[in-house]
Each structure stands twice: as structure tokens, then as C-alpha cells.
Write a protein that holds these residues in place. Sequence first.
Motif, PDB file in Angstrom:
ATOM      1  N   ILE A 191     -12.633  -7.459  -8.253  1.00 65.88           N
ATOM      2  CA  ILE A 191     -13.807  -6.884  -7.585  1.00 65.88           C
ATOM      3  C   ILE A 191     -13.672  -7.004  -6.068  1.00 65.88           C
ATOM      4  N   ALA A 192     -13.226  -8.166  -5.602  1.00 65.52           N
ATOM      5  CA  ALA A 192     -13.084  -8.380  -4.161  1.00 65.52           C
ATOM      6  C   ALA A 192     -12.029  -7.469  -3.553  1.00 65.52           C
ATOM      7  N   VAL A 193     -10.903  -7.305  -4.260  1.00 67.21           N
ATOM      8  CA  VAL A 193      -9.827  -6.444  -3.750  1.00 67.21           C
ATOM      9  C   VAL A 193     -10.252  -4.976  -3.758  1.00 67.21           C
ATOM     10  N   LEU A 194     -10.889  -4.545  -4.831  1.00 69.25           N
ATOM     11  CA  LEU A 194     -11.292  -3.140  -4.947  1.00 69.25           C
ATOM     12  C   LEU A 194     -12.449  -2.778  -4.035  1.00 69.25           C
ATOM     13  N   SER A 195     -13.162  -3.780  -3.530  1.00 70.76           N
ATOM     14  CA  SER A 195     -14.283  -3.501  -2.613  1.00 70.76           C
ATOM     15  C   SER A 195     -13.798  -3.134  -1.214  1.00 70.76           C
ATOM     16  N   LYS A 196     -12.514  -3.333  -0.940  1.00 72.37           N
ATOM     17  CA  LYS A 196     -11.951  -3.029   0.375  1.00 72.37           C
ATOM     18  C   LYS A 196     -11.457  -1.582   0.414  1.00 72.37           C
ATOM     19  N   PRO A 197     -11.448  -0.969   1.589  1.00 72.82           N
ATOM     20  CA  PRO A 197     -10.935   0.402   1.695  1.00 72.82           C
ATOM     21  C   PRO A 197      -9.429   0.461   1.448  1.00 72.82           C
ATOM     22  N   VAL A 198      -8.963   1.579   0.902  1.00 76.39           N
ATOM     23  CA  VAL A 198      -7.549   1.773   0.605  1.00 76.39           C
ATOM     24  C   VAL A 198      -6.827   2.318   1.824  1.00 76.39           C
ATOM     25  N   HIS A 199      -5.681   1.716   2.152  1.00 75.31           N
ATOM     26  CA  HIS A 199      -4.860   2.150   3.282  1.00 75.31           C
ATOM     27  C   HIS A 199      -3.533   2.702   2.767  1.00 75.31           C
ATOM     28  N   SER A 200      -2.854   3.454   3.612  1.00 76.23           N
ATOM     29  CA  SER A 200      -1.526   3.948   3.271  1.00 76.23           C
ATOM     30  C   SER A 200      -0.555   2.778   3.196  1.00 76.23           C
ATOM     31  N   LEU A 201       0.360   2.843   2.241  1.00 75.28           N
ATOM     32  CA  LEU A 201       1.325   1.761   2.084  1.00 75.28           C
ATOM     33  C   LEU A 201       2.484   1.922   3.055  1.00 75.28           C
ATOM     34  N   PRO A 202       3.071   0.819   3.505  1.00 74.30           N
ATOM     35  CA  PRO A 202       4.238   0.892   4.406  1.00 74.30           C
ATOM     36  C   PRO A 202       5.397   1.631   3.741  1.00 74.30           C
ATOM     37  N   GLN A 203       6.222   2.291   4.550  1.00 78.08           N
ATOM     38  CA  GLN A 203       7.341   3.069   4.035  1.00 78.08           C
ATOM     39  C   GLN A 203       8.691   2.476   4.410  1.00 78.08           C
ATOM     40  N   ASN A 204       8.691   1.292   5.012  1.00 75.71           N
ATOM     41  CA  ASN A 204       9.943   0.733   5.529  1.00 75.71           C
ATOM     42  C   ASN A 204      10.809   0.077   4.458  1.00 75.71           C
ATOM     43  N   GLU A 205      10.276  -0.174   3.257  1.00 76.37           N
ATOM     44  CA  GLU A 205      11.056  -0.802   2.200  1.00 76.37           C
ATOM     45  C   GLU A 205      11.064   0.030   0.923  1.00 76.37           C
ATOM     46  N   VAL A 206      10.905   1.340   1.045  1.00 74.39           N
ATOM     47  CA  VAL A 206      10.851   2.202  -0.124  1.00 74.39           C
ATOM     48  C   VAL A 206      12.254   2.417  -0.687  1.00 74.39           C
ATOM     49  N   PHE A 207      12.458   2.026  -1.951  1.00 77.16           N
ATOM     50  CA  PHE A 207      13.730   2.216  -2.632  1.00 77.16           C
ATOM     51  C   PHE A 207      13.626   3.227  -3.765  1.00 77.16           C
ATOM     52  N   GLY A 208      12.407   3.533  -4.191  1.00 77.92           N
ATOM     53  CA  GLY A 208      12.236   4.522  -5.240  1.00 77.92           C
ATOM     54  C   GLY A 208      11.450   3.995  -6.425  1.00 77.92           C
ATOM     55  N   PHE A 209      11.044   4.920  -7.294  1.00 79.23           N
ATOM     56  CA  PHE A 209      10.214   4.594  -8.442  1.00 79.23           C
ATOM     57  C   PHE A 209      10.950   3.739  -9.464  1.00 79.23           C
ATOM     58  N   TRP A 210      12.178   4.099  -9.816  1.00 81.15           N
ATOM     59  CA  TRP A 210      12.875   3.390 -10.886  1.00 81.15           C
ATOM     60  C   TRP A 210      13.318   1.991 -10.498  1.00 81.15           C
ATOM     61  N   PRO A 211      13.757   1.749  -9.260  1.00 77.82           N
ATOM     62  CA  PRO A 211      13.994   0.346  -8.872  1.00 77.82           C
ATOM     63  C   PRO A 211      12.728  -0.503  -8.997  1.00 77.82           C
ATOM     64  N   ALA A 212      11.564   0.107  -8.741  1.00 68.19           N
ATOM     65  CA  ALA A 212      10.301  -0.622  -8.904  1.00 68.19           C
ATOM     66  C   ALA A 212      10.044  -0.915 -10.381  1.00 68.19           C
ATOM     67  N   VAL A 213      10.350   0.058 -11.244  1.00 61.04           N
ATOM     68  CA  VAL A 213      10.219  -0.163 -12.692  1.00 61.04           C
ATOM     69  C   VAL A 213      11.147  -1.297 -13.136  1.00 61.04           C
ATOM     70  N   ASP A 214      12.364  -1.318 -12.576  1.00 60.48           N
ATOM     71  CA  ASP A 214      13.319  -2.383 -12.916  1.00 60.48           C
ATOM     72  C   ASP A 214      12.751  -3.755 -12.584  1.00 60.48           C
ATOM     73  N   LEU A 215      12.073  -3.863 -11.434  1.00 55.76           N
ATOM     74  CA  LEU A 215      11.461  -5.137 -11.037  1.00 55.76           C
ATOM     75  C   LEU A 215      10.398  -5.569 -12.045  1.00 55.76           C
ATOM     76  N   ALA A 216       9.495  -4.643 -12.370  1.00 58.12           N
ATOM     77  CA  ALA A 216       8.403  -4.973 -13.288  1.00 58.12           C
ATOM     78  C   ALA A 216       8.944  -5.342 -14.668  1.00 58.12           C
ATOM     79  N   ALA A 217       9.922  -4.576 -15.151  1.00 55.68           N
ATOM     80  CA  ALA A 217      10.481  -4.856 -16.474  1.00 55.68           C
ATOM     81  C   ALA A 217      11.192  -6.190 -16.509  1.00 55.68           C
ATOM     82  N   ALA A 218      11.941  -6.501 -15.451  1.00 50.26           N
ATOM     83  CA  ALA A 218      12.693  -7.761 -15.409  1.00 50.26           C
ATOM     84  C   ALA A 218      11.751  -8.958 -15.462  1.00 50.26           C
ATOM     85  N   GLY A 219      10.607  -8.856 -14.795  1.00 50.94           N
ATOM     86  CA  GLY A 219       9.653  -9.961 -14.815  1.00 50.94           C
ATOM     87  C   GLY A 219       9.149 -10.255 -16.212  1.00 50.94           C
TER      88      GLY A 219
END
Length: 449
Positions: A182-210
Motif C-alpha cells: 500500500i505504501a509503495v503503490l501510494s507513490k507516483p510512478v516514475h520512468s525507470l533508469p535505462q543505464n542498466e537495460v540488458f533485455g527482457f529474457w536476461p531479467a527472466v533468467d534472474l527471476a527464474a534462478a532465484g
Amino acid sequence: MTTTAVRDDAQGSTEAPLVLTTDAPRTLGFLDQFTLWGNFGISLFGPVTGALVAAYTGSLVKGLIAVVVGCGIGALVLGGAAVFGSQTGAPAMVSLRGLFGRRGSVAPTVLNIAQNVGWATMEIIVISQAAVAVTSERWRWLFVLLAGAIATVMAVRPLGSVKLLRKFMVWLVLIASIYLFIAVLSKPVHSLPQNEVFGFWPAVDLAAAGVVSFAPLAADYTRHSRTNKAAFGGSALGYGLAAIVYYGLGVLAVATLQTNSTDVITALVTLPAGAIALFVLLVDEVDEAYANVYSTTMAAHNLIGHIDRRWISVVIGVLATGLALLVDLGNYTQFLYLIGSVFIPLFAVAIADFFVVSKMQWDVSDTARFRWQPTLAWVFGFVAYQLVNPGTVDGWSPFWLDLQSRIFNGHAVPGWLGATYTSIVVSMLAAIAFGRLGRQGSVGSRSGT
């Protein structure tokens, strides 16, 4: 809030089996295991991993989708691994004797001990860092020692502590989780940084590995399951849903609190009453450290099954606590990728062999013979993962990057190619193909004698 299957001894007290030769009591139903695995999935590492997923995608929507896809794939692998324990009654690494043979199971056992010690160390570190965020940096050493000591005591004699946590902490954790969202969602949404973007599937790999990092632990608990369905459903649903929620919290925190994976816990603490909510989760986090110490002990039993697990737990707990005083979380991302590259194909092979090739009939005895077919399939899956996602480990990744460049003729890996699902497909197909080839060979040899 964990649940540990127990037996009654002559004095009427209860305790988990102390040596490998003790039969596992079948006391856990679906709800027991759903609660157990749901608790394991509620972790301070969830927001940290979610923040990394957000950074890798550079998008709130893509980050949340990557979390669902990655955790969903990981949960299916976890559920499949859970059935090994419920079917054979053996701890996780002992059950892999059915896949690789008694001697062959030593390799995954050693790797699992290493990753469990690593996870126990990082759990203690993240507990101490969360405590520091609430109090002061100068007390970090004390929080490390306390977390290590409590986790070790729970692993030595878990039942009493577990009952207290399960009875009182479940509602506090639920309330704390709802508040943070509730506390996090009550804040306004901002654009995410683009300096560490590697792509969708590397992100999936991270989530799956965890999520898959818990597959080597699954049978340590589901060996006490009453049915295979309860083992699969309780583990896959419990851990998968909890991981989606807490990884998602990290993605949302990056978008609303403008934080990153390094500072996400501190950012959550700065929310009104955030320190109280994080303190509740901090106390609950000890369960994860305990699970890794306990499962390291169970893995060690595949090598030294005659030694009382309590002594092994003390040694592992002291080791993890000592390491937590010396290292930090700086290499967490690459740690996840290495875990993924080893254990995702390993358990993909195991699931294919267990359900398709061996028809759920594994020999987990001391006389189980070495099997080359699943071993070769594991190598195929590991290579496939590394070729798609070599990571950035010094002295290791350059070799795979060079090989990747040769295979793809100097071009980048296609954006639609993900290391997780690629290694799973390659591993399973190789396991089934080699397994059937091996069976045909054995039939031919018998008919010729």
C-alpha cells in the motif's frame, strides 16, 4: 513459520531424523507445505531481485511480466524436484543417486553444499543490512552473529522455534507485506533508469534462478509429504506466488521510490512505519537462513550419512556466519546466474528422466550405478545456458563470449532467446533422447547374452 516433519521418540519429545538411515515420517499435507514454501518465498531478497529485474528491463510493465514468467518457470521446476522427495522418501541430494548413481551424485552434492553455504551467508548478510538500516552501521557485526546463531540453533533443533514462528509470525508478516505494498503503490510512478537495460529474457533468467535455487532443497522437506500432489502443489504454488509478490514489490519500489537493487531495502525503511514492517520481515528472514543451513546438512548426509546432523549444522552455521562478516552482496547478480546455469539444466534433466525415462522408479540406494546419459544431458543444458547468457565473471565469461561470437557469426544473441527456457528445452530433450538410447542399448546387450 516453517514446518518440519518430525517423529516421536521414546521420551515423547519430537525431533527431525538425525541420521540418513532413519525413515522419513509422512506427516505433511498440502496446506502444511503451501505454508512452508510460501514462507520461504517471503524474503528480503525478493525486493532486491525485483529491483534487478526492473533495472534489466527498464520498464515497469516488462519488469512485472518478467517476474511472472521467470517465477512461473522456476516454480514448475521446483514442484517437479519436490516430487523426488515425496516419491523416494530421500533427501534431495540422496534422491539424485537415482539420476547419476551413488558416485555420480557426489558432484551435484558438492555444488549444492557450496550454493547453500553461499545462500546462508547472503541471508545472514541481508538480515544484518536490514537491521543496520533500522538501527546503525556500527552494530552490523552483532546482527551477523545473532542471525547466524539463531539460524544454527533452529537447524540443530528446529521444532520449538518453528512452532513459535508459525503461530505468531504468519499474521505479522501478512500485515507487514500488505502495508509495504500500500505504501509503495501510494507513490507516483516514475520512468525507470535505462543505464542498466540488458533485455527482457536476461531479467527472466534472474527471476527464474532465484526460484530454482530452492529446487536442490525441495526434497529435504517433501520427503515428509503424504502425497506427490501435495508436494508438487504446495511447493510450486506456495513459493511461486510468494516470489512473484515479493519480486514484484522490488519492481514497483524502483518505479515509485526511484531506488535500485543496492538501496531498495533502505528505501522501504524510509517509508512511514517502514522500519516496523521491515523489522517484522527481518525476523522472519531467519527462516531462510535456517533452511539453507539445514539443507546443507541434508546434502552432506549424502556423503556422511552416519554423522548426527546436529554437529554438521553447527559447523555449517559457524562457517556461514564467519563468511557473512567478511563478504558483501556485490556479486549477487552473477551468483544468481551461476546458480541458474548449473541447477536449471540439472533439474530439467532430473525431471525429464524421473517422469519420462525412469517412470518415477529411481534407485537411491548405496549401490545405485553411475548413469552417463543424464550426466551428458546436464552438460548439454549447462553449455546452452552459458552460450545464451555467459554473465560477466572474470576469467570465465570471456571464453563463453568468444564461443558465442563464433556460433552466432559475430552477431548478438537474438533478443527472443532466453537462457532459462533454452537450457530447459535442450536439457529435457537430451535427457529423453540419451535415456531412450541407453535403454535400447541395455535391451540389446541383454538379448545378446
